[in-house]
Design an enzyme around this catalytic site. Structure first.
Site, PDB file in Angstrom:
ATOM      1  N   GLY A   1       0.904  -1.206   0.130  1.00 50.73           N
ATOM      2  CA  GLY A   1      -0.032  -0.030   0.040  1.00 50.73           C
ATOM      3  C   GLY A   1       0.939   1.203  -0.105  1.00 50.73           C
ATOM      4  O   GLY A   1       1.466   1.594  -1.050  1.00 50.73           O
TER       5      GLY A   1
ATOM      6  N   GLU B   1      -3.844   8.044  -2.480  1.00 46.80           N
ATOM      7  CA  GLU B   1      -2.928   8.886  -3.209  1.00 46.80           C
ATOM      8  C   GLU B   1      -1.784   9.285  -2.145  1.00 46.80           C
ATOM      9  O   GLU B   1      -1.288  10.425  -2.186  1.00 46.80           O
ATOM     10  CB  GLU B   1      -3.310  10.228  -4.003  1.00 46.80           C
TER      11      GLU B   1
HETATM   12  C1  LIG Z   1     -11.142   5.604  -1.974  1.00 49.17           C
HETATM   13  C2  LIG Z   1      -9.725   4.899  -2.494  1.00 49.17           C
HETATM   14  C3  LIG Z   1      -9.394   4.933  -3.690  1.00 49.17           C
HETATM   15  C4  LIG Z   1      -8.259   4.382  -4.387  1.00 49.17           C
HETATM   16  N1  LIG Z   1      -7.921   4.132  -5.449  1.00 49.17           N
HETATM   17  C5  LIG Z   1      -6.759   3.622  -5.884  1.00 49.17           C
HETATM   18  C6  LIG Z   1      -6.472   3.668  -7.161  1.00 49.17           C
HETATM   19  O1  LIG Z   1      -7.261   3.913  -8.169  1.00 49.17           O
HETATM   20  N2  LIG Z   1      -5.367   2.806  -7.577  1.00 49.17           N
HETATM   21  C7  LIG Z   1      -4.480   2.374  -6.708  1.00 49.17           C
HETATM   22  O2  LIG Z   1      -3.403   1.898  -6.731  1.00 49.17           O
HETATM   23  N3  LIG Z   1      -4.721   2.789  -5.295  1.00 49.17           N
HETATM   24  C8  LIG Z   1      -6.013   3.167  -4.754  1.00 49.17           C
HETATM   25  N4  LIG Z   1      -6.302   3.167  -3.423  1.00 49.17           N
HETATM   26  C9  LIG Z   1      -5.241   2.792  -2.361  1.00 49.17           C
HETATM   27  C10 LIG Z   1      -4.606   3.782  -1.722  1.00 49.17           C
HETATM   28  O3  LIG Z   1      -3.941   4.521  -2.497  1.00 49.17           O
HETATM   29  C11 LIG Z   1      -4.131   2.972  -0.464  1.00 49.17           C
HETATM   30  O4  LIG Z   1      -5.212   2.785   0.391  1.00 49.17           O
HETATM   31  C12 LIG Z   1      -3.020   3.839   0.175  1.00 49.17           C
HETATM   32  O5  LIG Z   1      -1.891   4.274  -0.472  1.00 49.17           O
HETATM   33  C13 LIG Z   1      -2.500   3.247   1.484  1.00 49.17           C
HETATM   34  O6  LIG Z   1      -2.352   2.180   1.439  1.00 49.17           O
HETATM   35  P1  LIG Z   1      -2.950   0.994   2.588  1.00 49.17           P
HETATM   36  O7  LIG Z   1      -4.472   1.124   2.306  1.00 49.17           O
HETATM   37  O8  LIG Z   1      -2.349  -0.484   2.249  1.00 49.17           O
HETATM   38  O9  LIG Z   1      -2.396   1.298   3.904  1.00 49.17           O
HETATM   39  P2  LIG Z   1      -1.201   0.880   4.669  1.00 49.17           P
HETATM   40  O10 LIG Z   1       0.077   1.166   3.792  1.00 49.17           O
HETATM   41  O11 LIG Z   1      -1.115  -0.738   5.182  1.00 49.17           O
HETATM   42  O12 LIG Z   1      -1.087   1.870   5.856  1.00 49.17           O
HETATM   43  C14 LIG Z   1      -1.796   1.611   7.150  1.00 49.17           C
HETATM   44  C15 LIG Z   1      -1.615   2.726   8.072  1.00 49.17           C
HETATM   45  O13 LIG Z   1      -0.138   2.490   8.406  1.00 49.17           O
HETATM   46  C16 LIG Z   1       0.151   4.038   8.258  1.00 49.17           C
HETATM   47  N5  LIG Z   1       1.920   3.819   7.684  1.00 49.17           N
HETATM   48  C17 LIG Z   1       2.389   2.995   6.529  1.00 49.17           C
HETATM   49  N6  LIG Z   1       3.528   3.250   6.679  1.00 49.17           N
HETATM   50  C18 LIG Z   1       3.836   4.016   7.355  1.00 49.17           C
HETATM   51  C19 LIG Z   1       5.144   4.701   7.824  1.00 49.17           C
HETATM   52  N7  LIG Z   1       6.285   4.387   7.043  1.00 49.17           N
HETATM   53  N8  LIG Z   1       5.325   5.397   8.931  1.00 49.17           N
HETATM   54  C20 LIG Z   1       4.150   5.868   9.459  1.00 49.17           C
HETATM   55  N9  LIG Z   1       2.717   5.286   9.227  1.00 49.17           N
HETATM   56  C21 LIG Z   1       2.752   4.367   8.155  1.00 49.17           C
HETATM   57  C22 LIG Z   1      -0.633   4.621   6.845  1.00 49.17           C
HETATM   58  O14 LIG Z   1      -0.504   5.758   7.014  1.00 49.17           O
HETATM   59  C23 LIG Z   1      -1.900   4.063   7.526  1.00 49.17           C
HETATM   60  O15 LIG Z   1      -2.335   4.901   8.557  1.00 49.17           O
HETATM   61  C24 LIG Z   1      -7.390   3.810  -3.206  1.00 49.17           C
HETATM   62  C25 LIG Z   1      -7.934   3.973  -1.928  1.00 49.17           C
HETATM   63  C26 LIG Z   1      -9.036   4.256  -1.538  1.00 49.17           C
HETATM   64  C27 LIG Z   1      -9.605   4.594   0.026  1.00 49.17           C
END
Ligand SMILES: Cc1cc2nc3c(=O)[nH]c(=O)nc-3n(C[C@H](O)[C@H](O)[C@H](O)COP(=O)(O)OP(=O)(O)OC[C@H]3O[C@@H](n4cnc5c(N)ncnc54)[C@H](O)[C@@H]3O)c2cc1C
Length: 384
Positions: free
Chosen positions: A135, A366
């Site tokens: 993510g 994003e």
């Molecule tokens: C409505 C919506 C539309 C989307 N559309 C797209 C799309 O079209 N294409 C696409 O590719 N993706 C898309 N996404 C995915 C989105 O980009 C990811 O959900 C986002 O990048 C976060 O990844 P994750 O959900 O896996 O969370 P994770 O990366 O697992 O993070 C979980 C939590 O841990 C925190 N965290 C992670 N790493 C760290 C760090 N190093 N230091 C501190 N905190 C940290 C994060 O901030 C978060 O609070 C979409 C998401 C949503 C909700």
């Protein structure tokens, strides 16, 4: 809007007036209840195409409005569309996110094939980066692309992909040289009917959004599907996100503007203790705080967009600051606006209940707020 003039030219002010009038004329059509999110998403893209609003996401050579796509145009459009409807904003934004990598890195042939229909709203675009185990940490993505002869074979799973199942083209990020980690990622344009592209899930979120899980099962694409050079996929992804991040802040400003307008109206209409809520100093202080935060958010967004368009400096840090501050501020503003509505704001179908759900995703997609802070801090430390 004159006070924001330093960041804008006359044609930006004209664009704002034009889109505001368009939103007003289409208010009911943009604000209706959504029963079938995919059908509504398709309808909105067609509507945005017919209105020529989508022509701002592609360059003039391919039917767009300007020689170069401008962050300020996209911010103005997202702010005004977001004020009316989160789904309309999302559909507009996805046409930008799914086409801008092609605008930046596409060959002439790719640009001619994909950009004109996206700009007309007759094709839907998508951007597939996120995976179940990648993510925020995008460079650890697992999707593989193996070259055999004149074709690439893609294998892997992408989740949270906006427009999964309704898109005509997907910009997909896959590793061509896994041992090189981030430097081994490449970008491809994959078409919806390329063999091996399978829609595994349509995911329901708290706010209507067309999104799902895609699997690539030995999905075969021709070698000319490669977008940019092999191994430059992260450059394609981050180059796109660095610009479009501030536009997420613009959408948040639009949502928060709507919340403030609704709160002002409600506080003037609703009477308690023999007077309008707006006459209580406690409510006035809330409105003042909301308006001040909104103005600060707006300025950061416009500054970031101007920084990109003027080419005066790398917009990365300002874009992250704008997204971070505007989305967090909008969440606080909407929460306060709901508080001013009391119980009425919680009733399903009330605009406050809708905004409260709509705003949440903007602090996550994003790049989450935490990731924006990492980007900002990295830039600070690099410059020190
Ligand atoms: C409505 C919506 C539309 C989307 N559309 C797209 C799309 O079209 N294409 C696409 O590719 N993706 C898309 N996404 C995915 C989105 O980009 C990811 O959900 C986002 O990048 C976060 O990844 P994750 O959900 O896996 O969370 P994770 O990366 O697992 O993070 C979980 C939590 O841990 C925190 N965290 C992670 N790493 C760290 C760090 N190093 N230091 C501190 N905190 C940290 C994060 O901030 C978060 O609070 C979409 C998401 C949503 C909700």
């Amino acid at each position: 809007m004159k006070s924001m003039a330093p960041f804008f030219d006359q044609d930006h002010l004209a664009l704002r007036a034009h889109v505001r009038a368009w939103v007003q004329a289409n208010w009911d059509s943009l604000n209706g209840r959504v029963s079938d999110v995919e059908e509504e998403a398709r309808r909105l893209v067609r509507l945005l195409g017919q209105s020529e609003i989508l022509a701002y996401v592609i360059p003039k050579r391919f039917g767009g409005q300007r020689e170069k796509v401008q962050a300020r145009d996209i911010c103005i459009l997202r702010e005004e569309l977001g004020r009316a409807s989160a789904l309309t904003d999302a559909m507009f934004a996805m046409q930008a996110l799914g086409s801008y990598p092609i605008t930046l890195y596409g060959t002439e042939e790719q640009q001619k094939r994909y950009l004109p229909p996206i700009g007309k709203g007759v094709a839907i675009a998508a951007f597939a980066l996120t995976e179940p185990d990648a993510g925020s940490d995008v460079s650890s993505l697992q999707t593989r692309a193996v070259r055999r002869g004149k074709e690439y074979y893609l294998t892997g799973v992408k989740r949270f992909i906006s427009n999964a199942g309704i898109a005509d083209s997907y910009v997909v990020f896959a590793s061509t040289e896994p041992e090189k980690k981030g430097k081994g990622i490449s970008a491809f344009v994959v078409e919806a009917d390329d063999p091996g592209l399978i829609i595994r899930e349509k995911t329901q979120l708290i706010s209507p959004h067309s999104i799902g899980v895609i699997e690539f099962e030995e999905c075969v694409v021709p070698e000319n599907s490669l977008l940019g050079n092999q191994g430059e996929g992260l450059k394609v992804a981050l180059g796109t996100l660095d610009v479009l991040r501030c536009t997420v802040g613009a959408a948040a400003v639009g949502f928060a503007q709507r919340a403030l307008e609704e709160a002002i109206r409600y506080s003037q209409d609703r009477r308690q203790f023999g007077q309008a809520l707006a006459e209580f100093e406690g409510i006035q202080f809330k409105l003042a705080d909301m308006a001040t935060e909104l103005e600060a958010a707006r300025l950061l967004v416009y500054q970031a967009a101007w920084t990109h368009d003027s080419g005066s400096e790398d917009p990365k840090q300002k874009s992250s600051m704008a997204k971070l501050f505007a989305t967090e501020a909008a969440q606080r503003i909407i929460d306060q606006a709901l508080q001013i509505h009391g119980g009425a704001g919680l009733v399903v179908g009330n605009i406050m209940e809708r905004l409260y759900r709509d705003i949440r995703a903007l602090r996550i997609y994003e790049g989450t707020s935490e990731i924006q802070k990492l980007v900002i801090a990295r830039e600070l430390l690099k410059k020190a």
